[in-house]
Design an enzyme around this catalytic site. Structure first.
Site, mmCIF file in Angstrom:
data_model
loop_
_atom_site.group_PDB
_atom_site.id
_atom_site.type_symbol
_atom_site.label_atom_id
_atom_site.label_comp_id
_atom_site.label_asym_id
_atom_site.label_seq_id
_atom_site.Cartn_x
_atom_site.Cartn_y
_atom_site.Cartn_z
ATOM 1 N N ARG A 225 48.498 40.217 38.871
ATOM 2 C CA ARG A 225 47.126 40.655 39.113
ATOM 3 C C ARG A 225 46.293 39.498 39.660
ATOM 4 O O ARG A 225 46.571 38.335 39.386
ATOM 5 C CB ARG A 225 46.470 41.127 37.815
ATOM 6 N N HIS A 226 45.218 39.852 40.360
ATOM 7 C CA HIS A 226 44.266 38.826 40.772
ATOM 8 C C HIS A 226 43.390 38.468 39.574
ATOM 9 O O HIS A 226 42.951 39.363 38.844
ATOM 10 C CB HIS A 226 43.397 39.336 41.921
ATOM 11 N N PRO A 227 43.127 37.169 39.351
ATOM 12 C CA PRO A 227 42.359 36.789 38.159
ATOM 13 C C PRO A 227 40.871 37.080 38.245
ATOM 14 O O PRO A 227 40.191 37.116 37.222
ATOM 15 C CB PRO A 227 42.614 35.284 38.052
#
Length: 388
Positions: A225-227
């Site tokens: 996932r993108h943070p």
């Protein structure tokens, strides 16, 4: 005619960072003379044996170069190296810390002898400071720049799957050399430039540094996932596969909810009002997205995302990458020669209409030693200046 035809590069190089820079110069037509150690050559030749007995690293990094084996501590071989440098336009080295000074190959010494010579030194941590003599390899620099604190899962950090610190340093060395060649056309003089792996990868880590410094907390490790953007990452579909979805703004978020998920009500849910709230509640958001996609296959979801203009991707294996339909349609694959036969590899990423990169053969260790000795032997006592 390629842009760097007539440019000679002497490279006292090994491993990844410097060879990556000089291979790109070779692709643009430069003559790159790679100086290797007797008795094995560049130690990257031994990293693996997966390409029909050759190292995948070496094949990737060294096409189009001439290989000469020299013992530069031997007086005769050193004189040959000096003759090569006198005829060169660019000298690239990534020797261990302190070695160039002991060998008299530092930038001050060389540029005093050859004012038009461009010198490029690639190091792990730079030529001064407390880390100047510290050995540096890719994974270690990933650690020192904080990259490992950003990649992986909440419970376990992970290295980037490619030699990203080496690649960053090689790219900056390559662009720096091109800039120096352009500058020399205007000034008539060479330039000395230095690239540290720590600086190069550090530049690429500035965004998370800013996020952590001014936001009060570092970006969390979030796996795939993108943070700091949501939804942006993998989502399971009804057939058990995963699609990657990347939403960049509120308009796309509304489109995803309405036209893909069939959940227009989510646009009014206060938990997901704006990207910061969606990131904060990403676990709940992921559950809702996967519930909405449970009735569709991955291919159906990807097709629908394309129809409504939302970015998406499949997670491909390396074997699937090798047969990527977009690369095939754009004719991006080429064959290059090597001691073990023809090898399939990608074109360099910069495309110029009507121009084909050089993409020469991968050399054997010392393959060109005799020819180089014959060519430069008569210059052993010469004083010809670099680049002339």
């Amino acid at each position: 005619m390629l842009p760097l035809d007539g440019i000679t590069v002497v490279a006292l190089e090994q491993a990844v960072a410097a060879p990556f820079a000089t291979r790109q110069l070779a692709d643009l037509g430069a003559r790159v003379i790679k100086v290797e150690r007797p008795g094995g050559g560049d130690f990257a030749r031994g990293y693996d044996t997966t390409v029909r007995g050759m190292s995948s690293y070496f094949v990737w990094l060294n096409r189009g170069k001439q290989s000469v084996t020299l013992d530069i501590k031997d007086p005769t071989d050193r004189r040959l190296l000096d003759a090569m440098l006198a005829a060169a336009d660019v000298f690239v080295q990534n020797l261990v810390p302190g070695a160039v000074q002991r060998l008299g190959l530092d930038e001050d010494t060389l540029r005093t002898r050859h004012p038009r010579l461009i010198t490029c030194a690639i190091s792990g941590y730079g030529v001064d400071g407390p880390y100047r003599r510290k050995k540096a390899y890719d994974l270690l620099v990933q650690c020192e720049t904080g990259l490992l604190s950003l990649t992986g899962t909440p419970s376990s950090p992970a290295r980037a799957g490619i030699s990203i610190a080496d690649i960053a340093a090689g790219m900056y060395a390559y662009s720096g050399i091109l800039t120096a060649l352009y500058e020399r056309e205007r000034t008539g003089r060479g330039t000395s430039l230095e690239v540290a792996m720590l600086d190069a990868l550090g530049e690429w880590a500035v965004q998370p540094y800013l996020y952590a410094t001014y936001g009060g907390a570092a970006p969390p490790r979030t796996g795939a996932r993108h943070p700091s953007i949501a939804p942006y990452g993998p989502y399971r579909t009804g057939d058990g596969a995963k699609v990657f979805i990347g939403v960049q703004n509120e308009r796309e978020w509304a489109t995803l909810c309405t036209d893909v998920l069939g959940r227009p009500d989510l646009t009014a849910d206060p938990r997901f009002a704006g990207n910061p709230r969606r990131v904060e509640n990403n676990d709940e958001l992921t559950t809702l997205i996967e519930q909405a996609l449970a009735g569709q296959t991955a291919e159906e979801v990807l097709e629908r995302l394309d129809e409504v203009g939302i970015a998406n991707a499949r997670m491909r294996t390396m074997h699937e990458f090798a047969t990527h339909p977009q690369l095939a349609a754009r004719n991006r694959w080429r064959e290059v020669g090597s001691p073990v036969g023809s090898i399939r590899t990608l074109l360099p990423p910069v495309t110029v209409p009507g121009r084909e990169p050089a993409m020469g053969a991968v050399p054997e260790a010392g393959e060109h030693t005799t020819a180089i000795r014959d060519e430069f032997g008569h210059l052993l006592t010469g004083t010809r200046e670099g680049g002339q």
